[in-house]
Design an enzyme around this catalytic site. Structure first.
Site, short mmCIF file in Angstrom:
data_model
loop_
_atom_site.label_atom_id
_atom_site.label_comp_id
_atom_site.label_asym_id
_atom_site.label_seq_id
_atom_site.Cartn_x
_atom_site.Cartn_y
_atom_site.Cartn_z
N LYS A 1 0.80 -1.05 0.04
CA LYS A 1 0.00 0.13 -0.11
C LYS A 1 0.78 1.30 0.09
CE LYS A 1 -3.14 -2.64 0.01
NZ LYS A 1 -2.41 -3.95 0.03
N SER B 1 -4.79 -11.22 -2.76
CA SER B 1 -3.46 -11.12 -2.89
C SER B 1 -2.87 -11.25 -4.36
CB SER B 1 -2.63 -12.10 -1.98
OG SER B 1 -1.16 -12.41 -2.18
N CYS C 1 7.58 -9.14 -1.10
CA CYS C 1 7.34 -10.52 -1.59
C CYS C 1 7.86 -10.77 -2.75
CB CYS C 1 5.82 -10.71 -1.33
SG CYS C 1 5.31 -10.72 0.23
#
Length: 536
Positions: free
Chosen positions: A104, A450, A174
């Site tokens: 975000k 996700s 990630c």
């Protein structure tokens, strides 16, 4: 007061450059950003400016996934954007560098830059290195899917723990083309980040060099008078969408690009993603559906190589501007492809003829909804609705083997307003895959996914249940029909029956009566509008 903290007359006579640092000590994605922010400040000073660093909050999607804390994630995007804007308006900085990491923080920085419209840029902290488990590259996605496999008795607790211990080896966001790396790609292709900078992995020694260069570039931006809204044109947004489509990027990019567009005054709607995706081939063989991780893109030639591919297949506008002062085409044409690389396919042999984003409509989603189709999923499904009013209820049904082949799992009341916060459903979707049901079960939600989600999963159903959208009228056992080729999502009920059910529907009590979640729920718009907060 400035002198009380060490600034001199000489410092204060120079341009004052804000350095918005999203560092936080709760996640690997942003943990290393203090170091990078320091390098940015060195670059600012070397170029003749005075940097002033300030911090924002951040929330980890991966750590909060499947918990009540996940409601904070999308809310944090607005708070991060608000805090950057507020500090810059209060301090009246001349220009701004935003150092970002997790999901975000990236769109929030772009939203703040669009609101402020002062010279500025975004630097992404970089991807985490892949972990290694039994000779195979692994990411956080593998851990979430292993949880489902463990619940199904396919792997032991020890095997799950061994995987968990190696999946995230050091700092960085990630590792697949999940939301953070998708939005990092967006920032380079839309022009707010110097092309080739974001893709350098987090712990690579070159990251310090590009951070220093960002400090120099922001002073050049200030001298040239180039502002974010000079860069954030409709053509630039279409270039960014093409980048998401050709890399198999996260469906969250739809939500975030809609939000950035609204802050920029650029007209963008959900169907624009469909139009761009239809003309853009899938070229990057990246996780969650592909073989490679984000660090492999950098080794192959980086985002500039992806930009060059988009130019070669006439899927990008080369005339758009970037923060370096060079055009998209000038940056793309400087790309250097690593001989023999297999990460980014040639235009002549795409992985799939069209991009991964699909926008569907129908009586369950009049304003639209989003699916990511990598080419491995089935393109149609018809089955009974299994209706759950929360993520937790759906997760319990999956892990206790109450979901069967052919079912359509429906999770509602998880939208921007109803959640509040539009939680990601990776825990449920990964558990479905881990249970071995990924090829025979579909999932619908007014929440989101996700970037690590894979399978026939459809999110952002709009209007959401809390707004009285048709998903609120579904009953257990209703027949759901999905046809990706026809872009259709519908329940096999007559219009009259749907209207009757909705007439009997009652607005649920809000989950939070006070505090930040209550304020957010009162101000947030539909997912089809980017879920931005706005005065009513």
């Amino acid at each position: 007061m400035f002198k009380a903290i060490g600034f001199t007359d000489s410092d204060l006579s120079k341009p004052l450059i804000g350095v918005a640092n999203t560092w936080i000590e709760t996640m690997p994605c942003n943990f290393h950003l203090r170091r990078l922010s320091g390098k940015v400040k060195e670059g600012v000073r070397a170029a003749g400016g005075t940097p002033m660093e300030f911090n924002t909050i951040a929330i980890s999607d991966g750590e909060t996934m499947g918990t009540e804390g996940m409601r904070a994630s999308l809310v944090s995007r607005e708070i991060i954007a608000d805090s950057i804007e507020l500090v810059c308006r209060g301090q009246m900085f001349d220009a701004l560098v935003c150092v970002v990491g997790c999901d975000k923080t990236i769109p929030a920085a772009a939203m703040a830059l669009a609101r402020l419209n002062i010279p500025g840029l975004v630097l992404y902290g970089g991807t985490i290195a892949a972990g290694n488990y039994r000779g195979k590259d692994v990411t956080i996605q593998d851990v979430f899917e292993a949880i489902g496999a463990n619940a199904a008795g396919k792997i032991t607790d020890t095997e799950l723990r061994d995987l968990e211990n190696v999946a995230c080896p050091r700092s960085g966001a990630c590792g697949g083309q999940y939301t953070a790396n998708t939005m990092s790609t967006v920032m380079e292709l839309i022009g707010l980040s110097p092309m080739g900078f974001n893709g350098v992995p987090a712990m690579d020694s070159r990251k310090d060099e590009v951070a220093f260069r960002c400090g120099e570039i922001v002073l050049d931006l200030l001298k040239r008078g180039m502002r974010p809204k000079d860069i954030l044109t409709r053509a630039a947004f279409q270039n960014a969408i093409a980048g998401v489509a050709c890399t198999g990027g996260s469906t969250n990019a739809v939500l975030h690009l809609l939000a950035i567009a609204r802050e920029s005054g650029v007209t963008l709607v959900m169907d624009d993603f469909q139009k761009v995706s239809e003309r853009t081939p899938l070229l990057a063989d990246l996780k969650p559906a592909g073989r490679f991780v984000a660090a492999d893109v950098d080794k192959a030639g980086g985002i500039p190589l992806i930009a060059k591919r988009l130019l070669d297949c006439h899927c990008a506008d080369g005339s758009t501007l970037t923060v370096t002062g060079r055009t998209f085409a000038e940056e793309a044409n400087a790309a250097k492809e690593t001989p023999g690389q297999q990460v980014i396919a040639p235009v002549s042999h795409p992985l799939k003829a069209t991009g991964g984003l699909v926008i569907l409509h129908g009586n369950l989603a009049p304003e639209g909804c989003v699916a990511k189709i990598s080419g491995h999923e089935r393109l149609s499904h018809r089955g009974p609705a299994r209706v759950f009013d929360s993520e937790e209820a759906a997760m319990s049904a999956v892990t206790t083997k109450r979901i069967k082949a052919g079912d359509v799992v429906v999770i509602r009341n998880e939208g921007p307003k109803g959640g509040p916060g539009m939680r990601e459903m990776l825990g449920v979707t990964a558990a479905i895959v881990g249970e071995g049901l990924g090829e025979c079960v579909a999932l619908l939600t007014d929440g989101r996914f996700s970037g690590a989600t894979r399978g026939l999963m459809i999110g952002h159903l709009s209007p959401e249940a809390a707004l009285g959208g048709p998903i609120a009228a579904l009953h257990e056992g209703d027949t759901i029909h999905i046809d990706v080729n026809q872009r259709v999502l519908e329940v096999e009920l007559s219009d009259a029956a749907l209207r009757q059910r909705l007439a009997e529907w009652k607005t649920p009590e809000p989950r939070y009566a006070s505090g930040v979640f209550a304020k957010y729920a009162a101000l947030v718009s539909s997912a089809s509008q980017g879920a931005i907060t706005q005065a009513k």
